[in-house]
Design an enzyme around this catalytic site. Structure first.
Site, PDB file in Angstrom:
ATOM      1  N   GLY A 117       3.919  -0.167  -1.380  1.00 52.82           N
ATOM      2  CA  GLY A 117       3.729  -0.703  -2.715  1.00 52.82           C
ATOM      3  C   GLY A 117       4.891  -0.345  -3.623  1.00 52.82           C
ATOM      4  O   GLY A 117       5.357  -1.171  -4.419  1.00 52.82           O
TER       5      GLY A 117
ATOM      6  N   TYR B 258       0.854  -1.189   0.000  1.00 57.80           N
ATOM      7  CA  TYR B 258       0.000   0.000   0.000  1.00 57.80           C
ATOM      8  C   TYR B 258       0.892   1.242   0.000  1.00 57.80           C
ATOM      9  O   TYR B 258       1.773   1.395   0.838  1.00 57.80           O
ATOM     10  CB  TYR B 258      -0.887  -0.041   1.239  1.00 57.80           C
ATOM     11  CG  TYR B 258      -2.027   0.956   1.302  1.00 57.80           C
ATOM     12  CD1 TYR B 258      -2.156   2.008   0.409  1.00 57.80           C
ATOM     13  CD2 TYR B 258      -3.008   0.832   2.281  1.00 57.80           C
ATOM     14  CE1 TYR B 258      -3.211   2.903   0.488  1.00 57.80           C
ATOM     15  CE2 TYR B 258      -4.078   1.719   2.374  1.00 57.80           C
ATOM     16  CZ  TYR B 258      -4.164   2.758   1.474  1.00 57.80           C
ATOM     17  OH  TYR B 258      -5.216   3.640   1.568  1.00 57.80           O
ATOM     18  N   CYS B 259       0.661   2.151  -0.962  1.00 57.02           N
ATOM     19  CA  CYS B 259       1.352   3.434  -1.023  1.00 57.02           C
ATOM     20  C   CYS B 259       2.873   3.228  -1.067  1.00 57.02           C
ATOM     21  O   CYS B 259       3.378   2.523  -1.933  1.00 57.02           O
ATOM     22  CB  CYS B 259       0.926   4.303   0.159  1.00 57.02           C
ATOM     23  SG  CYS B 259       1.513   6.010   0.095  1.00 57.02           S
ATOM     24  N   VAL B 260       3.612   3.811  -0.134  1.00 55.70           N
ATOM     25  CA  VAL B 260       5.075   3.701  -0.160  1.00 55.70           C
ATOM     26  C   VAL B 260       5.520   2.249  -0.021  1.00 55.70           C
ATOM     27  O   VAL B 260       6.557   1.855  -0.568  1.00 55.70           O
ATOM     28  CB  VAL B 260       5.693   4.584   0.942  1.00 55.70           C
ATOM     29  CG1 VAL B 260       5.260   4.133   2.318  1.00 55.70           C
ATOM     30  CG2 VAL B 260       7.205   4.578   0.871  1.00 55.70           C
TER      31      VAL B 260
END
Length: 589
Positions: free
Chosen positions: A326, A322-324
Site C-alpha cells: 500500500g 496492503y501494508c508495504v
C-alpha cells in the site's frame, strides 16, 4: 479450597514453611528490584535479540523515582502481609490482577494455590515497577523513551513465571500426570525448531497451497522475474467492467487474502462480481540483489496495471495495496500523476498502509544506523532471509507470538493445532537486500515519502499531494505494525477524495474479517474530520465486517457491467494460462 494432591500438584506447604518462602521471596524481590534499576540504566547500551538502542545518558527523575520505589515497597509489604495472614487455607487472589486479556495466568491453579498466587502477584508487581521505572528516566527524547520501554517490556515478558516449568502450576501438574512425557515431547519440538531456525506456531502438514489454502480457482497468466500475475475464475454471469488488481505485501505470501474459503477476501470479491487479479511476488534469491523500490513500482505495480488494462482492453483498474504494498501503491500513484497517467487507476484502496512514518509504531524502534548495519551483514547473499523478519514481527508481540508458544510447545508438549492464519504467518519470504535497506532508511528513518519531491523514481520526482485518485483507507484500531494514527496521515497528504474506515482489531484480523464471521466492528464518518481524534469523536460504529462498505464504495464509482466471458475467463484472452493458481512462486522456498 481444592485439594492440591487431587490435582497432581504437591501439597501446599505449612504456614511456617510459607513464611520462610515469603522471606526468601521478599529477599529475591529486593534483589530483582535493585537489578532492574541497573538493567534499565544499562539498557540503552545493551544489545539483545538483534535489538540495540542508541547511547544516551539515563538519569532518573528523583521525585518520580522516589514515588515509584515507595509505591513498590508499600505494595510489596502489603502483598507479603496478605500472604502471611492467609495461611494454608486463605485466599490471596484479591490483590494484584493481571491486565485484561493476559492469558498467562488465566488457569484457576494460579489463584487456587496460595504459593503460586504469591508468585503470580509478585511478578505482576515487579513488572509494573520496572515499566514505571522507565517513565522516571530523564534526559531522553520521545523515541528513546519508547525504545527503553520496549526493551523493559521484552524483559518482563521473558521473566514471567509462566515461562518456567517449576514456577508454572499448569506445567507442574502436566509433568506429574504424564511422568514427564510433556517435557520429552517439548524437547523434540524445541530441537525441531532449532533445526529450522524458526518457532513453530501450527501444524504445517495440515495445509497445502492450492488444496485447502490459497485455493480460489484461477490461472497464472503472466510471469516476470519479480512476480506472477494470477487471474481468478468468475462466479457470476456478469462482472464490473473495471477489474480489480490486488497488491499484497512481498514480506509475506499473498494468500493472507486467500486463506480458507470462508475467510478469503479474493473469493468474496470474485463472488461480488469483480474480475480479480492478484500479484504473487517472488521470494528473493541472489539473482535479486540489485532489486530496489523502483523495481517494485515500475516493473511491479505499474507493469501489472498495464498488463491487466491490456488483457481486458479497459482504460483503468481498481487497485488495492496492503501494508508495504500500500505504501508502494501510494508512490505508484504519485509517479503516474507526475507523468500525467493517473487515469490508469480509477480507485485505490489501502489496507493498513503508511506513507508518513512519524508515528510508525514499535517497528520504527528497530530502525537506526546500527540496525541498518546489521541488516547489511545478514543480507550478504543479496537477500535477507525471511526468518529474520518473522523474528522481528514476533518480537513486536513477544508475549503472544513467542512466550505463549514456548509454554504450549516446549513445556506442555502440546500437539500443534491446525490454524491457517498461523500457517501463513510462518510461511516466510526472503527480501531483496537493496530494497529492504533502502526502504528502512528512506521511509522509516528519513521519512522521505512524506516530503514532496524528496524521492525520485527513475528520474521522476514524486509528490503525494498530486495524488487525486479516489481512495479508500482502512486502518486497524489495535494495529501495532501500522498504527491507526499513522495510517490516518494518508488523508493529510493525498489531494483527492478519501474515505477513511477504522476497523476493529489489528493488522491482520482487522483486514481479514469476512461478513460471515460476525466479528468486530468498524467506524465511518460522513462529515469532514481534520484529525483522527475528531474522526473517532464523530464516527458511527457498525457491527461486523467493513467489506460490504468497501464494495458499496466501489460500485458507487463503477456501475457498468460486462458478460463474464472471453478475456474475463483466465487464459482466454491475450495471455494464455501458464499454470493453475496459486502458482509456483508462492510455493518456492
Amino acid at each position: 479450597m481444592p485439594d492440591p494432591a487431587a490435582s497432581g500438584i504437591a501439597a501446599i506447604p505449612t504456614l511456617e514453611q510459607m513464611q520462610q518462602w515469603t522471606r526468601s521471596l521478599g529477599q529475591a524481590q529486593q534483589i530483582l528490584m535493585e537489578h532492574a534499576a541497573g538493567v534499565l540504566k544499562d539498557a540503552p547500551h545493551a544489545s539483545a535479540a538483534g535489538y540495540s538502542a542508541p547511547s544516551f545518558p539515563a538519569l532518573f527523575n528523583a521525585d518520580l523515582l522516589s514515588k515509584v520505589q515507595s509505591d513498590f515497597a508499600r505494595e510489596s509489604t502489603a502483598l507479603w502481609q496478605r500472604f502471611l495472614n492467609a495461611g494454608p487455607d486463605g485466599d490471596t487472589a484479591t490483590a494484584t490482577l493481571a491486565p485484561r486479556g493476559d492469558r498467562r495466568f488465566a488457569d484457576p491453579k494460579w489463584k487456587e494455590n496460595p504459593f503460586f498466587d504469591l508468585i503470580r502477584q509478585s511478578y505482576l508487581l515487579l513488572s509494573d515497577y520496572m515499566l514505571r521505572l522507565t517513565d522516571s528516566v530523564d534526559g531522553l527524547d520521545g523515541r528513546q523513551k519508547e525504545q527503553l520501554r520496549f526493551a523493559a517490556q521484552g524483559l518482563v515478558d521473558a521473566m514471567a513465571p509462566s515461562n518456567f516449568a517449576f514456577t508454572n502450576p499448569v506445567v507442574l501438574e502436566k509433568t506429574i500426570e504424564s511422568s514427564g512425557q510433556n517435557l520429552v515431547r517439548g524437547l523434540k519440538h524445541m530441537l525441531a525448531d532449532l533445526g529450522k531456525g524458526q518457532l513453530t506456531h501450527t501444524d504445517g502438514a495440515a495445509f497445502e497451497p492450492g488444496v485447502n489454502i490459497a485455493a480460489t480457482p484461477g490461472k497464472v497468466v503472466k510471469e516476470t522475474p519479480l512476480y506472477q500475475l494470477i487471474q481468478y475464475t468468475p462466479t457470476t454471469k456478469t462482472v464490473l467492467k473495471t477489474p480489480l488488481i490486488i497488491f499484497p505485501p512481498w514480506i509475506n505470501r499473498f494468500y493472507i487474502l486467500d486463506l480458507s474459503p470462508e475467510k478469503s477476501f479474493v473469493k468474496w470479491a470474485v463472488d461480488q462480481g469483480l474480475t480479480v487479479f492478484v500479484v504473487s511476488w517472488k521470494s528473493a534469491d541472489a539473482s535479486m540483489k540489485d532489486v530496489d523500490w523502483a523495481d517494485y513500482i515500475v516493473r511491479g505495480q505499474v507493469d501489472a496495471i498495464d498488463t491487466v488494462r491490456d488483457v481486458l482492453d479497459v482504460p483503468d483498474v481498481h487497485a488495492i495495496g496492503y501494508c508495504v504494498a500500500g505504501t508502494t501503491l501510494a508512490a505508484t500513484l504519485a509517479w503516474l500523476a507526475a507523468r500525467g497517467e493517473e487515469s490508469k487507476v480509477r480507485t485505490a484502496t489501502f489496507f493498513t498502509a503508511q506513507v508518513d512514518f512519524r508515528d510508525a509504531g514499535d517497528l520504527a524502534l528497530f530502525v537506526d544506523d546500527e540496525q541498518l548495519k546489521l541488516v547489511e551483514q545478514l543480507a550478504a547473499p543479496g537477500y535477507l532471509d525471511g526468518r529474520y523478519m518473522a523474528a522481528t514481527f514476533n518480537l513486536l508481540r513477544g508475549r503472544d507470538l513467542i512466550w505463549n508458544y514456548v509454554v504450549s510447545n516446549y513445556l506442555l508438549g502440546e500437539d500443534y493445532a491446525p490454524f491457517d492464519l498461523l500457517y501463513w504467518n510462518g510461511d516466510t519470504t526472503n527480501l531483496p537486500a537493496k530494497w529492504h535497506k533502502g526502504y528502512l532508511a528512506d521511509l522509516y528513518r528519513d521519512n522521505k515519502l512524506a516530503t514532496p519531491n524528496a524521492i525520485s523514481i527513475e528520474g521522476t520526482a514524486i509528490d503525494l499531494r498530486k495524488v487525486r485518485t479516489p481512495s479508500y483507507i482502512q486502518a486497524g484500531r489495535e494495529d501495532h505494525i501500522a498504527p491507526a494514527k499513522s495510517v490516518w496521515k494518508i488523508t493529510e497528504h493525498f489531494g483527492g477524495p478519501v474515505r477513511f474506515v477504522l476497523a476493529g482489531s489489528g493488522h491482520i484480523a482487522g483486514v481479514v474479517n469476512p461478513p460471515g464471521s460476525g466479528k468486530y466492528q468498524y467506524w465511518t464518518c460522513e462529515g469532514p474530520a481534520a484529525t483522527l481524534d475528531s474522526f473517532v469523536a464523530e464516527a458511527k460504529e457498525t457491527k461486523g465486517s467493513w467489506w460490504p462498505d468497501w464494495i458499496g464504495w466501489i460500485t458507487a464509482s463503477d456501475m457498468e457491467t460486462v458478460p463474464a466471458k472471453a478475456a474475463r475467463i483466465p487464459g482466454k484472452g491475450k495471455l494464455p494460462a501458464i499454470e493453475d493458481a496459486p502458482g509456483r512462486y508462492v510455493k518456492s522456498r
